[in-house]
Scaffold this motif. Structure first.
Motif, PDB file in Angstrom:
ATOM      1  N   LEU A 278       0.803  -1.221   0.000  1.00 20.29           N
ATOM      2  CA  LEU A 278       0.000   0.000   0.000  1.00 20.29           C
ATOM      3  C   LEU A 278       0.835   1.269   0.000  1.00 20.29           C
ATOM      4  O   LEU A 278       0.452   2.281  -0.585  1.00 20.29           O
ATOM      5  N   SER A 279       1.991   1.236   0.675  1.00 19.91           N
ATOM      6  CA  SER A 279       2.771   2.460   0.817  1.00 19.91           C
ATOM      7  C   SER A 279       4.205   2.133   1.224  1.00 19.91           C
ATOM      8  O   SER A 279       4.425   1.222   2.040  1.00 19.91           O
ATOM      9  N   PRO A 280       5.181   2.882   0.706  1.00 25.17           N
ATOM     10  CA  PRO A 280       6.568   2.719   1.166  1.00 25.17           C
ATOM     11  C   PRO A 280       6.710   2.991   2.666  1.00 25.17           C
ATOM     12  O   PRO A 280       7.615   2.448   3.302  1.00 25.17           O
ATOM     13  N   SER A 285       8.078   1.263   8.250  1.00 23.05           N
ATOM     14  CA  SER A 285       7.592   1.004   9.601  1.00 23.05           C
ATOM     15  C   SER A 285       7.859  -0.435  10.015  1.00 23.05           C
ATOM     16  O   SER A 285       8.316  -0.708  11.133  1.00 23.05           O
ATOM     17  N   HIS A 286       7.575  -1.375   9.112  1.00 30.23           N
ATOM     18  CA  HIS A 286       7.800  -2.780   9.440  1.00 30.23           C
ATOM     19  C   HIS A 286       9.289  -3.060   9.629  1.00 30.23           C
ATOM     20  O   HIS A 286       9.679  -3.807  10.542  1.00 30.23           O
ATOM     21  N   ASP A 287      10.129  -2.465   8.813  1.00 30.57           N
ATOM     22  CA  ASP A 287      11.575  -2.640   8.961  1.00 30.57           C
ATOM     23  C   ASP A 287      12.051  -2.155  10.328  1.00 30.57           C
ATOM     24  O   ASP A 287      12.954  -2.751  10.929  1.00 30.57           O
ATOM     25  N   ARG A 288      11.448  -1.078  10.803  1.00 30.84           N
ATOM     26  CA  ARG A 288      11.839  -0.568  12.121  1.00 30.84           C
ATOM     27  C   ARG A 288      11.426  -1.527  13.239  1.00 30.84           C
ATOM     28  O   ARG A 288      12.138  -1.684  14.234  1.00 30.84           O
ATOM     29  N   LEU A 289      10.281  -2.179  13.071  1.00 35.31           N
ATOM     30  CA  LEU A 289       9.881  -3.194  14.055  1.00 35.31           C
ATOM     31  C   LEU A 289      10.878  -4.345  14.069  1.00 35.31           C
ATOM     32  O   LEU A 289      11.269  -4.843  15.132  1.00 35.31           O
ATOM     33  N   TRP A 409       1.129   3.796  10.029  1.00 35.63           N
ATOM     34  CA  TRP A 409       0.743   2.825   9.013  1.00 35.63           C
ATOM     35  C   TRP A 409      -0.295   3.434   8.089  1.00 35.63           C
ATOM     36  O   TRP A 409      -1.161   4.192   8.528  1.00 35.63           O
ATOM     37  N   VAL A 410      -0.205   3.082   6.825  1.00 33.68           N
ATOM     38  CA  VAL A 410      -1.221   3.472   5.842  1.00 33.68           C
ATOM     39  C   VAL A 410      -2.090   2.247   5.588  1.00 33.68           C
ATOM     40  O   VAL A 410      -1.596   1.220   5.112  1.00 33.68           O
ATOM     41  N   ALA A 411      -3.374   2.339   5.943  1.00 33.89           N
ATOM     42  CA  ALA A 411      -4.271   1.189   5.816  1.00 33.89           C
ATOM     43  C   ALA A 411      -5.567   1.596   5.134  1.00 33.89           C
ATOM     44  O   ALA A 411      -5.989   2.747   5.218  1.00 33.89           O
ATOM     45  N   ASP A 412      -6.200   0.646   4.475  1.00 37.23           N
ATOM     46  CA  ASP A 412      -7.478   0.903   3.824  1.00 37.23           C
ATOM     47  C   ASP A 412      -8.570   0.072   4.495  1.00 37.23           C
ATOM     48  O   ASP A 412      -8.316  -0.657   5.468  1.00 37.23           O
ATOM     49  N   ASN A 413      -9.777   0.166   3.992  1.00 39.37           N
ATOM     50  CA  ASN A 413     -10.898  -0.547   4.595  1.00 39.37           C
ATOM     51  C   ASN A 413     -10.703  -2.059   4.572  1.00 39.37           C
ATOM     52  O   ASN A 413     -11.108  -2.763   5.501  1.00 39.37           O
TER      53      ASN A 413
END
Length: 661
Positions: A278-280, A285-289, A409-413
């Motif tokens: 969905l988004s870079p 964000s996941h890489d930071r986790l 985080w960028v999230a959709d429905n």
């Protein structure tokens, strides 16, 4: 500067051997004998058939498989098992959710240096969104102590120690796998992230903090590897808490990344792939986790069970308080969304400053984080280490670095709907978990060793098998974890605790006409057998890892031998009684892990000098198992075993009449 040591080679430890094929087959045949007594009409004929299969295997395809395994070992950097099979087969190919099923949990004792009222009553504090000052202080203290231990452990490598023990080498190697990594879901088989290639990057020097399901990172190391003080960590945690409160007041809702990580692994893999597409920003964000040193979950509520939560599982006030803390660490329907289950080590602290840890199991075995945790607890929070008053936000900037960084985080429905579905599934898993802690305090390891003159671990294993038989009127394959830590990159081996001798003793305990002296002698024999099996497993002479390796050496064109297709081969590995002894647990209220089978038990125990603590997990959905009834059966078994030991050690001529126990 822990990360500078990651590439150290632990070549001074011996390699895990590939066991002798003939000896493995002989030991396997012995291990299935008790099952033949239970299920076959003619023991002799059934045993001879299995022996023939083993002989054919040894003279045929088995020798070919053994040669393949030996060849694989020669090209394996560390050992044939860990380099090629173990993590994948034991953990990463397992598709069930990590919550309850795979991740371990560990509850810490309360810190007596924290004021009593702060440990019993959660006082609302301004702009803290449910968090408390002592919660943050204890979290900061535990973070600092945890990383201080790891840094000290790895710092020894800068000056080689000639007297370094095998255990010390094993511990340093194992702890290096707990930090700056995480499990990554993949279709069919997960993987572990690679430690950050630039260890001085901000992400690699920071920890993941979760509060009200929001994610942040805060730096805990300086760019040159200096560990932040407890007070600096506390200041940064406080900024996280204040910022979260502002976001909640503004109407912002946290994206439920923790819920997605709690789901079935294939579902989580699918949803993560979609999230990253969905988004870079999501990839960053996941890489930071993944790169973060470790995780910390600050809960905004203190979970409490009702003293009588169900009619079939009554709890006293004391038991309810104890189980409430353990349930909170295991995960509850109200707090599991505030965890990221893929991290190998997560500290958890609630508003009453109750604390514990949980972790993803694949990088290392639970004894390792328990050793790290014990160091973090043994010295309580020193109040003078912290500011006595609130400090301005600017004071949290150290070396021109901000005190915290939100992870967005960028999230959709579609993803929000997936979060709700994942939540429904995970809540069902948690609610089906029948878990409780049992403190048996009539006696402990001192009495078993010094009075009964028996091995405490083997003795407890016999009690568990007797409890199973008394509640099921049958026997089952019993798994006990044995560490192979004396070997380079050693992990574990299976100890098959259900043996001919344990079976004979258990049946003798049901024979009221049998002299108590004979029951005692049979117990001693069963314990001796168990102790010998422990020694074999710990020294690389176990059978289950070897049999796994041999099976994995089969090629598609190879006919599968009868040895492996025999239903008894699988039955002897149905570990419906899955057990593990951890340590004396002086600083732990209890620990636990989930049952592998719906109608089985997952049991972890801590054998202290004067008591034994059991963490027992089963499933409410099974009509065959009950944690409450099994706790009672364990207590009865341990009391009865003490009776036969005390009576059995008296010479037979001093027994004028039979004592009914």
């Amino acid at each position: 500067m822990r990360w500078l040591m990651r590439s150290k080679s632990y070549s001074s430890l011996p390699r895990l051997p590939v066991p002798d094929l003939h000896k493995t087959l002989d030991r396997y045949l012995i291990s299935i004998q008790p099952f033949l007594h239970d299920s076959e009409p003619s023991f002799s004929a059934a045993y001879q058939l299995r022996k023939q299969w083993a002989d054919d295997f040894h003279s045929g395809i088995g020798s070919v498989l053994q040669e393949r395994l030996l060849a694989l070992d020669k090209v394996s950097p560390n050992n044939w098992l860990d380099d090629n099979f173990w993590i994948q087969k034991a953990y990463h190919e397992w598709r069930t959710p990590l919550v309850v099923n795979s991740n371990w949990w560990l509850a810490f004792y309360d810190d007596n240096l924290i004021p009593q009222n702060s440990r019993t009553v959660s006082q609302p504090e301004k702009d803290m969104a449910g968090a408390t000052t002592w919660q943050l202080r204890r979290a900061a203290w535990l973070i600092h102590r945890t990383l201080e231990f790891v840094d000290n452990l790895h710092g020894q490598e800068s000056e080689p120690q000639p007297d370094t023990t095998r255990t010390g080498i094993w511990l340093r190697d194992s702890t290096s796998k707990m930090f700056n990594i995480a499990r990554i879901p993949q279709p069919g088989c997960d993987t572990l992230s690679i430690p950050p290639p630039q260890p001085h990057s901000l992400a690699a020097r920071s920890i993941l903090v979760m509060f009200h399901n929001f994610c942040y990172t805060i730096p805990v190391y300086s760019p040159i590897g200096e560990l932040a003080s407890p007070n600096d960590i506390y200041r940064r945690l406080r900024r996280v808490v204040v910022d979260t409160g502002k976001r909640i007041k503004s109407g912002e809702q946290a994206f439920l990344i923790g819920v997605l990580s709690s789901d079935d692994r294939d579902m989580w893999a699918k949803n993560l792939s979609y999230l990253l597409s969905l988004s870079p920003e999501n990839k960053s964000s996941h890489d930071r986790l993944l790169a973060s040193v470790m995780a910390v979950s600050l809960d905004h509520e203190s979970y409490e069970l009702s003293p009588a939560s169900t009619s079939s599982h009554p709890r006293s006030d004391t038991q309810s308080t104890l189980d409430s803390h353990l349930h909170s660490i295991r995960s509850t329907p109200s707090n599991f969304s505030n965890r990221f289950f893929d991290k190998p080590y997560t500290l958890l602290v609630d508003p009453l400053a109750r604390a514990g840890a949980t972790g993803e199991h694949s990088p290392c075995d639970a004894l390792v984080p328990s050793i790290v945790a014990e160091y973090s607890i043994v010295q309580g929070v020193e109040e003078e280490a912290f500011d006595s008053a609130e400090v301005p936000e600017a004071a949290t900037r150290i070396n021109d670095e901000d005190g915290f960084i939100p992870i967005n985080w960028v999230a959709d429905n579609k993803l929000w709907n997936e979060c709700h579905e994942a939540k429904r599934r995970s809540v069902a898993v948690i609610q089906d978990s029948d878990y409780s802690v049992f403190w048996f305090d009539d006696y402990g390891s001192d009495w078993i060793k010094n009075s009964a003159k028996l091995s405490p671990d083997a003795y407890i294993q016999m009690a568990l098998q007797l409890a199973w038989y008394r509640t099921r009127n049958s026997f089952t394959a019993t798994y006990e974890t044995v560490l192979t830590r004396m070997f380079k990159r050693g992990r574990t081996e299976t100890l098959r605790s259900y043996t001919n001798d344990s079976r004979t003793w258990i049946l003798a305990m049901s024979d009221s006409h049998l002299p108590v002296q004979q029951q005692y002698e049979l117990l001693k024999k069963a314990v001796s057998t168990h102790t010998n099996l422990t020694r074999q497993a710990a020294t690389g002479r176990g059978i289950d890892r070897h049999l796994l390796g041999l099976r994995l050496m089969l090629k598609p064109s190879d006919p599968e031998p009868p040895l492996f297709t025999d239903p008894l081969f699988l039955q002897s590995q149905e570990w419906k009684l899955s057990t593990s002894g951890l340590s004396a647990g002086h600083w732990f209220k209890g620990t636990g892990f989930g049952s592998q089978f719906n109608d089985g038990y997952g049991i972890n125990y801590l054998a202290a000098p004067g008591m034994i603590k059991f963490g027992i997990e089963s499933k409410f959905s099974s009509s065959s198992s009950s944690t409450y009834l099994f706790k009672n059966a364990i207590a009865d078994a341990l009391k009865e075993m003490r009776g036969i030991c005390q009576a059995g050690m008296v010479p037979i001529e001093e027994h004028p009449i039979r004592t009914h126990l």
